[in-house]
Motif scaffolding. Structure first.
Motif, PDB file in Angstrom:
ATOM      1  N   ARG A 111      -5.676   3.487  12.378  1.00  0.00           N
ATOM      2  CA  ARG A 111      -5.084   4.547  11.555  1.00  0.00           C
ATOM      3  C   ARG A 111      -4.238   5.399  12.629  1.00  0.00           C
ATOM      4  O   ARG A 111      -3.011   5.743  12.036  1.00  0.00           O
ATOM      5  CB  ARG A 111      -6.072   5.412  10.923  1.00  0.00           C
ATOM      6  CG  ARG A 111      -5.790   6.544  10.325  1.00  0.00           C
ATOM      7  CD  ARG A 111      -6.788   7.440   9.628  1.00  0.00           C
ATOM      8  NE  ARG A 111      -7.359   6.935   8.499  1.00  0.00           N
ATOM      9  CZ  ARG A 111      -8.828   6.256   8.541  1.00  0.00           C
ATOM     10  NH1 ARG A 111      -9.419   6.380   9.719  1.00  0.00           N
ATOM     11  NH2 ARG A 111      -9.157   5.467   7.522  1.00  0.00           N
ATOM     12  N   LEU A 112      -4.526   5.404  13.774  1.00  0.00           N
ATOM     13  CA  LEU A 112      -3.924   6.172  14.531  1.00  0.00           C
ATOM     14  C   LEU A 112      -2.400   5.453  14.981  1.00  0.00           C
ATOM     15  O   LEU A 112      -1.454   6.189  15.175  1.00  0.00           O
ATOM     16  CB  LEU A 112      -4.562   6.611  16.085  1.00  0.00           C
ATOM     17  CG  LEU A 112      -5.890   7.459  15.799  1.00  0.00           C
ATOM     18  CD1 LEU A 112      -6.643   7.451  16.991  1.00  0.00           C
ATOM     19  CD2 LEU A 112      -5.537   8.866  15.487  1.00  0.00           C
ATOM     20  N   THR A 113      -2.674   4.217  15.239  1.00  0.00           N
ATOM     21  CA  THR A 113      -1.395   3.393  15.427  1.00  0.00           C
ATOM     22  C   THR A 113      -0.371   3.573  14.232  1.00  0.00           C
ATOM     23  O   THR A 113       0.757   3.737  14.351  1.00  0.00           O
ATOM     24  CB  THR A 113      -1.652   2.105  15.556  1.00  0.00           C
ATOM     25  OG1 THR A 113      -2.610   1.799  16.800  1.00  0.00           O
ATOM     26  CG2 THR A 113      -0.442   0.942  15.794  1.00  0.00           C
TER      27      THR A 113
ATOM     28  N   ALA B 227       1.111  -1.151   0.065  1.00  0.00           N
ATOM     29  CA  ALA B 227      -0.040   0.029  -0.058  1.00  0.00           C
ATOM     30  C   ALA B 227       0.830   1.259  -0.158  1.00  0.00           C
ATOM     31  O   ALA B 227       1.848   1.060   0.469  1.00  0.00           O
ATOM     32  CB  ALA B 227      -0.814   0.157   1.207  1.00  0.00           C
ATOM     33  N   HIS B 228       0.302   2.280  -0.591  1.00  0.00           N
ATOM     34  CA  HIS B 228       1.309   3.482  -0.759  1.00  0.00           C
ATOM     35  C   HIS B 228       0.933   4.506   0.701  1.00  0.00           C
ATOM     36  O   HIS B 228       1.875   5.404   0.755  1.00  0.00           O
ATOM     37  CB  HIS B 228       0.625   4.502  -2.040  1.00  0.00           C
ATOM     38  CG  HIS B 228       1.271   3.668  -3.153  1.00  0.00           C
ATOM     39  ND1 HIS B 228       2.465   3.625  -3.761  1.00  0.00           N
ATOM     40  CD2 HIS B 228       0.748   2.795  -3.968  1.00  0.00           C
ATOM     41  CE1 HIS B 228       2.636   2.794  -4.793  1.00  0.00           C
ATOM     42  NE2 HIS B 228       1.280   2.435  -5.102  1.00  0.00           N
ATOM     43  N   ASP B 229      -0.136   4.168   1.464  1.00  0.00           N
ATOM     44  CA  ASP B 229       0.057   4.938   2.496  1.00  0.00           C
ATOM     45  C   ASP B 229      -1.315   4.098   3.387  1.00  0.00           C
ATOM     46  O   ASP B 229      -1.827   3.034   3.183  1.00  0.00           O
ATOM     47  CB  ASP B 229      -0.848   6.386   2.099  1.00  0.00           C
ATOM     48  CG  ASP B 229      -2.097   6.308   1.589  1.00  0.00           C
ATOM     49  OD1 ASP B 229      -2.837   5.381   1.599  1.00  0.00           O
ATOM     50  OD2 ASP B 229      -2.306   7.184   0.605  1.00  0.00           O
ATOM     51  N   ALA B 230      -1.471   4.418   4.739  1.00  0.00           N
ATOM     52  CA  ALA B 230      -2.283   4.030   5.823  1.00  0.00           C
ATOM     53  C   ALA B 230      -3.770   3.893   5.188  1.00  0.00           C
ATOM     54  O   ALA B 230      -4.384   2.720   5.279  1.00  0.00           O
ATOM     55  CB  ALA B 230      -2.232   4.622   6.935  1.00  0.00           C
ATOM     56  N   THR B 231      -4.364   4.813   4.420  1.00  0.00           N
ATOM     57  CA  THR B 231      -5.619   4.949   4.019  1.00  0.00           C
ATOM     58  C   THR B 231      -5.702   3.473   2.951  1.00  0.00           C
ATOM     59  O   THR B 231      -6.939   2.587   3.205  1.00  0.00           O
ATOM     60  CB  THR B 231      -6.121   5.884   3.212  1.00  0.00           C
ATOM     61  OG1 THR B 231      -5.805   6.813   4.281  1.00  0.00           O
ATOM     62  CG2 THR B 231      -7.456   5.690   2.998  1.00  0.00           C
ATOM     63  N   GLN B 232      -4.746   3.183   2.245  1.00  0.00           N
ATOM     64  CA  GLN B 232      -4.915   2.226   0.836  1.00  0.00           C
ATOM     65  C   GLN B 232      -4.782   0.987   1.735  1.00  0.00           C
ATOM     66  O   GLN B 232      -5.610   0.049   1.440  1.00  0.00           O
ATOM     67  CB  GLN B 232      -3.739   2.411   0.199  1.00  0.00           C
ATOM     68  CG  GLN B 232      -3.960   1.697  -1.019  1.00  0.00           C
ATOM     69  CD  GLN B 232      -2.925   1.839  -2.041  1.00  0.00           C
ATOM     70  OE1 GLN B 232      -1.676   2.181  -1.808  1.00  0.00           O
ATOM     71  NE2 GLN B 232      -3.360   1.665  -3.204  1.00  0.00           N
ATOM     72  N   ALA B 233      -3.933   0.804   2.860  1.00  0.00           N
ATOM     73  CA  ALA B 233      -3.972  -0.371   3.546  1.00  0.00           C
ATOM     74  C   ALA B 233      -5.065  -0.903   4.179  1.00  0.00           C
ATOM     75  O   ALA B 233      -5.822  -1.736   4.178  1.00  0.00           O
ATOM     76  CB  ALA B 233      -2.752  -0.652   4.536  1.00  0.00           C
TER      77      ALA B 233
END
Length: 110
Positions: A57-59, A16-22
């Motif tokens: 997301r926060l983690t 994933a390119h960022d947390a949102t995508q993961a």
């Protein structure tokens, strides 16, 4: 006589390119398999989908890894998300890279 448990197996990876995508990848996967899960696993999946995503997301924003685990009967499914900082490689398609000169530099010829 019972069979010994099978060791954990890596079945797939996703970069994933960022947390949102993961998070979206895990959410889509949970939505996809939720109908085939037993009741406790379905409840755990629903709980993560509705309440666990924000904690995840926060983690990740703190730079810490996060695990999402669902157990269905004797099968445990775990998603491991961990932030990785890297620089993508430059390619000729995505970045302007100066071509090497094919002719000698006139300033260096004497």
């Amino acid at each position: 006589m019972t069979n010994p448990p099978e060791p954990p197996a890596l079945l797939a990876t996703f970069d994933a390119h960022d947390a949102t995508q993961a998070l979206n990848w895990i959410a889509v996967t949970l939505h996809t398999i939720r109908g085939a899960l037993d009741q406790p696993a379905t409840e755990a999946a629903s709980a993560w989908l509705h309440e666990g995503r924000d904690a995840c997301r926060l983690t990740l924003q703190r730079g810490d890894p996060y695990l999402v685990t669902i157990t269905h009967a004797t099968t445990r499914i775990t998603w491991t998300i961990h932030p990785v900082l890297y620089l993508p490689q430059a390619t000729h398609r995505t970045t302007s890279i100066t071509k090497c000169r094919t002719s000698p530099n006139p300033d260096t010829q004497r």
